[in-house]
Design a protein around this motif. Structure first.
Motif, PDB file in Angstrom:
ATOM      1  N   VAL A 252       0.828  -1.201   0.000  1.00  0.00           N
ATOM      2  CA  VAL A 252       0.000   0.000   0.000  1.00  0.00           C
ATOM      3  C   VAL A 252       0.869   1.261   0.000  1.00  0.00           C
ATOM      4  O   VAL A 252       0.602   2.222  -0.736  1.00  0.00           O
ATOM      5  CB  VAL A 252      -0.948  -0.001   1.217  1.00  0.00           C
ATOM      6  N   ARG A 253       1.922   1.270   0.813  1.00  0.00           N
ATOM      7  CA  ARG A 253       2.817   2.433   0.863  1.00  0.00           C
ATOM      8  C   ARG A 253       3.501   2.651  -0.483  1.00  0.00           C
ATOM      9  O   ARG A 253       3.594   3.780  -0.975  1.00  0.00           O
ATOM     10  CB  ARG A 253       3.853   2.242   1.967  1.00  0.00           C
ATOM     11  N   ALA A 254       4.008   1.564  -1.066  1.00  0.00           N
ATOM     12  CA  ALA A 254       4.659   1.678  -2.372  1.00  0.00           C
ATOM     13  C   ALA A 254       3.661   2.129  -3.434  1.00  0.00           C
ATOM     14  O   ALA A 254       3.994   2.934  -4.317  1.00  0.00           O
ATOM     15  CB  ALA A 254       5.297   0.346  -2.767  1.00  0.00           C
ATOM     16  N   GLY A 255       2.420   1.632  -3.342  1.00  0.00           N
ATOM     17  CA  GLY A 255       1.396   2.043  -4.289  1.00  0.00           C
ATOM     18  C   GLY A 255       1.053   3.517  -4.173  1.00  0.00           C
ATOM     19  O   GLY A 255       0.875   4.210  -5.183  1.00  0.00           O
ATOM     20  N   GLY A 256       0.975   4.007  -2.926  1.00  0.00           N
ATOM     21  CA  GLY A 256       0.713   5.430  -2.720  1.00  0.00           C
ATOM     22  C   GLY A 256       1.820   6.299  -3.293  1.00  0.00           C
ATOM     23  O   GLY A 256       1.553   7.332  -3.930  1.00  0.00           O
ATOM     24  N   LEU A 257       3.073   5.874  -3.073  1.00  0.00           N
ATOM     25  CA  LEU A 257       4.204   6.609  -3.641  1.00  0.00           C
ATOM     26  C   LEU A 257       4.160   6.582  -5.164  1.00  0.00           C
ATOM     27  O   LEU A 257       4.446   7.588  -5.824  1.00  0.00           O
ATOM     28  CB  LEU A 257       5.523   6.013  -3.144  1.00  0.00           C
ATOM     29  N   ALA A 258       3.786   5.416  -5.728  1.00  0.00           N
ATOM     30  CA  ALA A 258       3.717   5.303  -7.185  1.00  0.00           C
ATOM     31  C   ALA A 258       2.701   6.274  -7.766  1.00  0.00           C
ATOM     32  O   ALA A 258       2.956   6.911  -8.800  1.00  0.00           O
ATOM     33  CB  ALA A 258       3.369   3.863  -7.571  1.00  0.00           C
ATOM     34  N   VAL A 259       1.558   6.398  -7.108  1.00  0.00           N
ATOM     35  CA  VAL A 259       0.528   7.328  -7.599  1.00  0.00           C
ATOM     36  C   VAL A 259       1.064   8.753  -7.620  1.00  0.00           C
ATOM     37  O   VAL A 259       0.938   9.479  -8.625  1.00  0.00           O
ATOM     38  CB  VAL A 259      -0.738   7.236  -6.722  1.00  0.00           C
ATOM     39  N   ILE A 260       1.681   9.172  -6.516  1.00  0.00           N
ATOM     40  CA  ILE A 260       2.222  10.535  -6.429  1.00  0.00           C
ATOM     41  C   ILE A 260       3.305  10.749  -7.481  1.00  0.00           C
ATOM     42  O   ILE A 260       3.331  11.763  -8.189  1.00  0.00           O
ATOM     43  CB  ILE A 260       2.777  10.796  -5.020  1.00  0.00           C
ATOM     44  N   ALA A 261       4.229   9.768  -7.601  1.00  0.00           N
ATOM     45  CA  ALA A 261       5.361   9.910  -8.518  1.00  0.00           C
ATOM     46  C   ALA A 261       4.908   9.961  -9.970  1.00  0.00           C
ATOM     47  O   ALA A 261       5.383  10.798 -10.754  1.00  0.00           O
ATOM     48  CB  ALA A 261       6.346   8.754  -8.302  1.00  0.00           C
ATOM     49  N   PHE A 262       3.984   9.095 -10.348  1.00  0.00           N
ATOM     50  CA  PHE A 262       3.566   9.056 -11.747  1.00  0.00           C
ATOM     51  C   PHE A 262       2.674  10.242 -12.110  1.00  0.00           C
ATOM     52  O   PHE A 262       2.729  10.736 -13.245  1.00  0.00           O
ATOM     53  CB  PHE A 262       2.869   7.726 -12.052  1.00  0.00           C
ATOM     54  N   VAL A 263       1.857  10.716 -11.174  1.00  0.00           N
ATOM     55  CA  VAL A 263       1.063  11.917 -11.445  1.00  0.00           C
ATOM     56  C   VAL A 263       1.989  13.120 -11.627  1.00  0.00           C
ATOM     57  O   VAL A 263       1.798  13.937 -12.539  1.00  0.00           O
ATOM     58  CB  VAL A 263       0.056  12.171 -10.310  1.00  0.00           C
ATOM     59  N   ALA A 264       3.008  13.224 -10.764  1.00  0.00           N
ATOM     60  CA  ALA A 264       3.971  14.322 -10.891  1.00  0.00           C
ATOM     61  C   ALA A 264       4.715  14.229 -12.224  1.00  0.00           C
ATOM     62  O   ALA A 264       4.910  15.244 -12.909  1.00  0.00           O
ATOM     63  CB  ALA A 264       4.961  14.282  -9.730  1.00  0.00           C
ATOM     64  N   ALA A 265       5.128  13.007 -12.609  1.00  0.00           N
ATOM     65  CA  ALA A 265       5.829  12.825 -13.881  1.00  0.00           C
ATOM     66  C   ALA A 265       4.934  13.223 -15.059  1.00  0.00           C
ATOM     67  O   ALA A 265       5.390  13.880 -16.005  1.00  0.00           O
ATOM     68  CB  ALA A 265       6.277  11.370 -14.023  1.00  0.00           C
ATOM     69  N   TYR A 266       3.664  12.850 -14.990  1.00  0.00           N
ATOM     70  CA  TYR A 266       2.723  13.185 -16.071  1.00  0.00           C
ATOM     71  C   TYR A 266       2.576  14.702 -16.210  1.00  0.00           C
ATOM     72  O   TYR A 266       2.624  15.250 -17.329  1.00  0.00           O
ATOM     73  CB  TYR A 266       1.370  12.546 -15.784  1.00  0.00           C
ATOM     74  N   LEU A 267       2.399  15.402 -15.092  1.00  0.00           N
ATOM     75  CA  LEU A 267       2.210  16.848 -15.141  1.00  0.00           C
ATOM     76  C   LEU A 267       3.465  17.561 -15.632  1.00  0.00           C
ATOM     77  O   LEU A 267       3.388  18.500 -16.432  1.00  0.00           O
ATOM     78  CB  LEU A 267       1.814  17.359 -13.758  1.00  0.00           C
ATOM     79  N   LEU A 268       4.639  17.122 -15.154  1.00  0.00           N
ATOM     80  CA  LEU A 268       5.883  17.755 -15.591  1.00  0.00           C
ATOM     81  C   LEU A 268       6.132  17.523 -17.071  1.00  0.00           C
ATOM     82  O   LEU A 268       6.615  18.412 -17.780  1.00  0.00           O
ATOM     83  CB  LEU A 268       7.059  17.225 -14.758  1.00  0.00           C
ATOM     84  N   ASN A 269       5.808  16.326 -17.551  1.00  0.00           N
ATOM     85  CA  ASN A 269       6.012  16.024 -18.965  1.00  0.00           C
ATOM     86  C   ASN A 269       5.078  16.822 -19.870  1.00  0.00           C
ATOM     87  O   ASN A 269       5.356  16.997 -21.061  1.00  0.00           O
ATOM     88  CB  ASN A 269       5.814  14.530 -19.224  1.00  0.00           C
ATOM     89  N   ARG A 270       3.982  17.297 -19.320  1.00  0.00           N
ATOM     90  CA  ARG A 270       3.059  18.103 -20.118  1.00  0.00           C
ATOM     91  C   ARG A 270       3.596  19.510 -20.357  1.00  0.00           C
ATOM     92  O   ARG A 270       3.048  20.243 -21.186  1.00  0.00           O
ATOM     93  CB  ARG A 270       1.697  18.176 -19.438  1.00  0.00           C
ATOM     94  N   PHE A 271       4.656  19.909 -19.644  1.00  0.00           N
ATOM     95  CA  PHE A 271       5.241  21.229 -19.881  1.00  0.00           C
ATOM     96  C   PHE A 271       6.599  21.079 -20.577  1.00  0.00           C
ATOM     97  O   PHE A 271       6.667  20.990 -21.788  1.00  0.00           O
ATOM     98  CB  PHE A 271       5.362  22.003 -18.565  1.00  0.00           C
ATOM     99  N   GLN A 272       7.679  20.978 -19.824  1.00  0.00           N
ATOM    100  CA  GLN A 272       9.011  20.869 -20.425  1.00  0.00           C
ATOM    101  C   GLN A 272       9.742  19.594 -20.031  1.00  0.00           C
ATOM    102  O   GLN A 272      10.860  19.356 -20.473  1.00  0.00           O
ATOM    103  CB  GLN A 272       9.870  22.083 -20.017  1.00  0.00           C
ATOM    104  N   GLY A 273       9.128  18.795 -19.187  1.00  0.00           N
ATOM    105  CA  GLY A 273       9.792  17.591 -18.736  1.00  0.00           C
ATOM    106  C   GLY A 273      10.268  17.712 -17.298  1.00  0.00           C
ATOM    107  O   GLY A 273       9.920  18.652 -16.576  1.00  0.00           O
TER     108      GLY A 273
END
Length: 433
Positions: A252-273
């Motif tokens: 569950v902890r790893a899954g929660g971190l994965a959600v935060i990390a991948f959402v952040a990666a998605y948002l950053l990639n939508r601008f300049q990376g």
């Protein structure tokens, strides 16, 4: 045990969801939670959180709530607040002051305060600029010398503090004036020195990994490492017959971190990376968190925060640890100063001044590091800096006067101090402080 050190209930290995060995006394008498594996993990976490809150250990919960309120408020006032562009800029803006705040965390863990970090950050930037721009020293060498200047300043202050036993805030107040004067002397009549916009230091805050795979790959790597470390720690503790986390909770902890990390990666990639500055910041924070939580030196820092005399009686080398802590603070101030210089590609006589010192201290305290010493982590600086910079960013988007920003930030800081004091009082009542 030395007061203020992390006992088994305070360490990362003894957090929510730990289960006793099956042959432990009374283990069979406990009623197993019903439901799915994820449900049992959530129930264990909730029970643990309730125990922590009742004993006064609120952790990072208040600052997470404040951050959520700030983001929701400013998003409702301006829809651009949570846009990929603004979040990307926010992720870079927190780095310079955030690195300085990480060094402040080390000092606060001793129950002390370093007032010189702003001046040291300006000094490091001035040393780099004069060597590189005016004297032609290679950037990499000038950068190293700038960081070493900050480390040396911190070491001098730390040794003076440890040997004279004068409060650190007094020693570093003298340092604030001394290092600021030295910076002005080094800059001389030039006043402002512009850095090479295509140089190594400028790229610290202007370089982005534009390939989407980089951000997603690092998100996956971080999640995998957290899961692996937790799993190996569980096996080690099981072999020693010690309390350990359940596999469900680890997942569950790893899954929660994965959600935060991948959402952040998605948002950053939508601008300049992915910004290089943010990557360096998170690596440094994670590395120093390991130093504090997993090394003998880190345990000594927490021990000194619980009481110097008790630490001396426990045969801890107090002078060495106190000197090292101020050296870490000076080093992080120098690195942060170089990132701040990179952000504006210049160094001037005002570098390291203004509200920089106040923001660095406020970030550490707002993030959850105790002013009384012995409690906090490097991630406190990240959370606190996110709150402060989010307020500044939201105020800029809504054209709110800077005076209001200061008042709001001051109110959040005061609330954090009050929560810290109440939390400590509650812990004392439960015999945990």
């Amino acid at each position: 045990m030395v007061k203020g050190t992390h006992d088994i209930t305070d360490t990362p290995q003894a957090e929510a969801g730990e289960s006793a060995p099956s042959d432990a006394p009374g283990a069979g008498a406990r009623k197993a939670p019903s439901g799915s594996a994820a449900g049992r993990a959530v129930q264990s976490w909730a029970a643990f959180a309730r125990r922590k809150l009742r004993s006064g250990e609120v952790g990072s919960l208040p600052v997470v709530v404040v951050l959520a309120v700030v983001w929701i408020t400013f998003q409702s006032l301006n829809s651009n607040f949570l846009s990929p562009r603004n979040l990307s800029n926010l992720s870079v803006d927190i780095v310079g002051t955030g690195l300085i705040a990480v060094g402040i965390v080390f000092v606060l863990l001793l129950g002390e305060l370093d007032l010189s970090v702003g001046s040291i950050s300006g000094l490091a930037g001035a040393v780099f600029a004069v060597l590189n721009v005016q004297n032609g020293v290679p950037e990499w060498l000038a950068l190293i010398i700038g960081v070493l200047a900050g480390a040396a300043a911190g070491t001098v202050q730390g040794y003076s503090f440890a040997r004279t036993r004068v409060p650190a805030f007094v020693v570093t107040l003298a340092g604030l004036l001394t290092w600021n004067g030295l910076m002005l002397y080094i800059l001389g009549s030039s006043g402002t020195i512009n850095l090479d916009e295509n140089g190594l230091v400028a790229k610290l805050t202007s370089y982005y990994f534009t390939d989407d795979a980089v951000a997603y790959g690092l998100a996956a790597l971080a999640t995998g490492l957290v899961f692996l470390v937790s799993y190996l720690d569980r096996r080690r503790r099981m072999a020693a017959g010690m309390p350990h986390r359940s596999l469900q909770l680890i997942g569950v902890r790893a899954g929660g971190l994965a959600v935060i990390a991948f959402v952040a990666a998605y948002l950053l990639n939508r601008f300049q990376g992915l910004p290089l500055a943010l990557l360096i910041f998170l690596v440094v924070v994670a590395g120093l968190d390991i130093v504090l939580r997993r090394t003998h030196y880190g345990r000594q820092v927490y021990a000194l925060g619980g009481g110097v005399e008790a630490a001396r009686r426990a045969s801890l080398h107090v002078t060495r640890v106190q000197t090292a802590v101020l050296a870490v603070s000076g080093t992080m101030a120098a690195i942060g100063g170089l990132f701040l210089a990179s952000r504006i590609t210049s160094v001037s006589q005002s570098s390291g001044s203004g509200v920089l010192l106040l923001n660095a201290i406020a970030a550490a305290v707002i993030g959850g590091t105790s002013l009384f010493g012995g409690r906090g982590s490097t991630w406190s600086a990240v959370l606190g800096m996110l709150v402060i910079q989010s307020i500044a960013s939201g105020m800029a988007l809504t054209d709110t006067p800077a005076a209001v920003q200061f008042m709001i930030t001051g109110g959040v800081l005061f609330a954090a101090v009050v929560i810290d004091a109440l939390s400590r009082r509650s812990q004392e009542a439960h015999g945990r402080a």
